[in-house]
Design a protein around this motif. Structure first.
Motif, mmCIF file in Angstrom:
data_model
loop_
_atom_site.group_PDB
_atom_site.id
_atom_site.type_symbol
_atom_site.label_atom_id
_atom_site.label_comp_id
_atom_site.label_asym_id
_atom_site.label_seq_id
_atom_site.Cartn_x
_atom_site.Cartn_y
_atom_site.Cartn_z
ATOM 1 N N GLY A 73 7.097 33.311 20.914
ATOM 2 C CA GLY A 73 7.650 33.446 19.572
ATOM 3 C C GLY A 73 9.148 33.651 19.484
ATOM 4 O O GLY A 73 9.911 33.161 20.311
ATOM 5 N N THR A 74 9.571 34.380 18.474
ATOM 6 C CA THR A 74 10.986 34.476 18.135
ATOM 7 C C THR A 74 11.804 35.228 19.185
ATOM 8 O O THR A 74 13.021 35.175 19.168
ATOM 9 N N ALA A 75 11.132 35.933 20.109
ATOM 10 C CA ALA A 75 11.869 36.668 21.132
ATOM 11 C C ALA A 75 12.043 35.836 22.398
ATOM 12 O O ALA A 75 12.673 36.291 23.358
ATOM 13 N N ASP A 76 11.504 34.627 22.419
ATOM 14 C CA ASP A 76 11.473 33.806 23.632
ATOM 15 C C ASP A 76 12.397 32.593 23.484
ATOM 16 O O ASP A 76 12.118 31.698 22.682
ATOM 17 N N PRO A 77 13.494 32.549 24.244
ATOM 18 C CA PRO A 77 14.451 31.435 24.104
ATOM 19 C C PRO A 77 13.827 30.072 24.389
ATOM 20 O O PRO A 77 14.348 29.054 23.954
ATOM 21 N N GLY A 78 12.717 30.043 25.109
ATOM 22 C CA GLY A 78 12.085 28.767 25.421
ATOM 23 C C GLY A 78 11.162 28.272 24.330
ATOM 24 O O GLY A 78 10.682 27.143 24.371
ATOM 25 N N SER A 79 10.920 29.108 23.344
ATOM 26 C CA SER A 79 9.932 28.762 22.317
ATOM 27 C C SER A 79 10.539 27.979 21.167
ATOM 28 O O SER A 79 11.686 28.217 20.780
ATOM 29 N N HIS A 80 9.773 27.081 20.606
ATOM 30 C CA HIS A 80 10.209 26.362 19.417
ATOM 31 C C HIS A 80 10.421 27.321 18.250
ATOM 32 O O HIS A 80 11.087 26.985 17.286
ATOM 33 N N ALA A 81 9.843 28.513 18.336
ATOM 34 C CA ALA A 81 9.947 29.467 17.235
ATOM 35 C C ALA A 81 11.154 30.395 17.392
ATOM 36 O O ALA A 81 11.407 31.240 16.531
#
Length: 235
Positions: A73-81
């Motif tokens: 999610g929003t805390a993960d730089p690899g995520s689309h979110a």
DNA sequence: GTTAGGATGATCT
DNA sequence: GATCATCCTAACA
């Protein structure tokens, strides 16, 4: 660079743990929504060995999941979110147990299973699996496939083999009745914890590269070869 | 066996 | 206008 090569080699050459003489039948009980209403790092390894069913008018294709990646999610730089909610990633912010399908590289689709409570944008990317039913149909959709193990060896290959596109973005994976959705996830035969390996995610660079959130079944021939993130060269 | 490069378009800055 | 959670093929060792 040496480490990259070694990881790649390790992922491919580990000893097979295939059970050609498996006698126990696959558990065809659908997974309940509560299964997905958990942190992604709990759900991701627990998905290995489960069976995703994709129904179409041409018939069903079933894939036993052997490789996944968690996106937090929003805390993960690899995520689309990571950069917040947009029209594209809106499904990830919705309720768990749904499909998040996106289009990438101008040609391919990839599919995630949405996890975590509504409002928390967790997702598990389905990276690879073994086609356990509907192999003929899968092979027709993937004419470049050379052997059964590569029918769904990679996220875009898996999506292609299952006939998945953006029309399925948001589809319910935990329908009240099978007829209500083209997807279900069956209990299958969960991978034993001892057979599960994890390492860095494929194609994720920057700070997100530090997280060893790719999970796979050790030695399974359908696991896709590891590729470290490589910035595209200018021409 | 491995590697380099092209295909192709939505999405976001 | 750059960036992609990629795949395939040709070329090469």
């Amino acid at each position: 660079m040496i480490d990259r090569e070694r990881d790649r080699h390790r992922a491919r050459s580990a000893r097979p743990v295939r059970s050609d003489h498996m006698t126990s039948a696959t558990d065809r009980t659908p997974l309940p929504r509560a299964f997905f209403d958990r942190p992604v790092l709990d759900v991701a390894p627990d998905l290995l060995g489960r069976v995703l069913v994709r129904d179409t008018p041409d018939g069903p294709v079933e894939v036993r999941l052997t490789e996944v990646e968690a996106y937090a999610g929003t805390a993960d730089p690899g995520s689309h979110a990571y950069r917040g909610r947009t029209a594209r990633n809106a499904v990830m912010f919705g309720p768990p147990g749904h499909a998040y399908v996106y289009f990438t590289y101008g040609m391919w689709h990839c599919m995630n299973l949405v996890c975590c409570p509504e409002g928390t944008a967790g997702g598990v990317l389905l990276r690879a699996g073994e086609i356990v039913a509907g192999a003929d149909l899968a092979a027709k959709r993937r004419p470049s496939s050379r052997r059964p193990a590569d029918l769904a060896q990679g996220p875009a290959r898996l999506a292609t083999a299952l006939g998945i596109d953006r029309a399925l973005d948001g589809a319910d994976v935990c329908p009240a009745a099978p007829a209500d959705s083209p997807f279900r996830v069956l209990t299958g035969t969960p991978a034993s914890p001892g057979a599960v390996r994890n390492g860095p995610r494929t194609g994720v660079g920057g700070e997100g590269a530090a997280h060893p959130w790719r999970f796979w079944i050790d030695g399974d021939p359908t696991v896709s070869p590891y590729r470290a993130h490589a910035p595209r060269r200018r021409r």
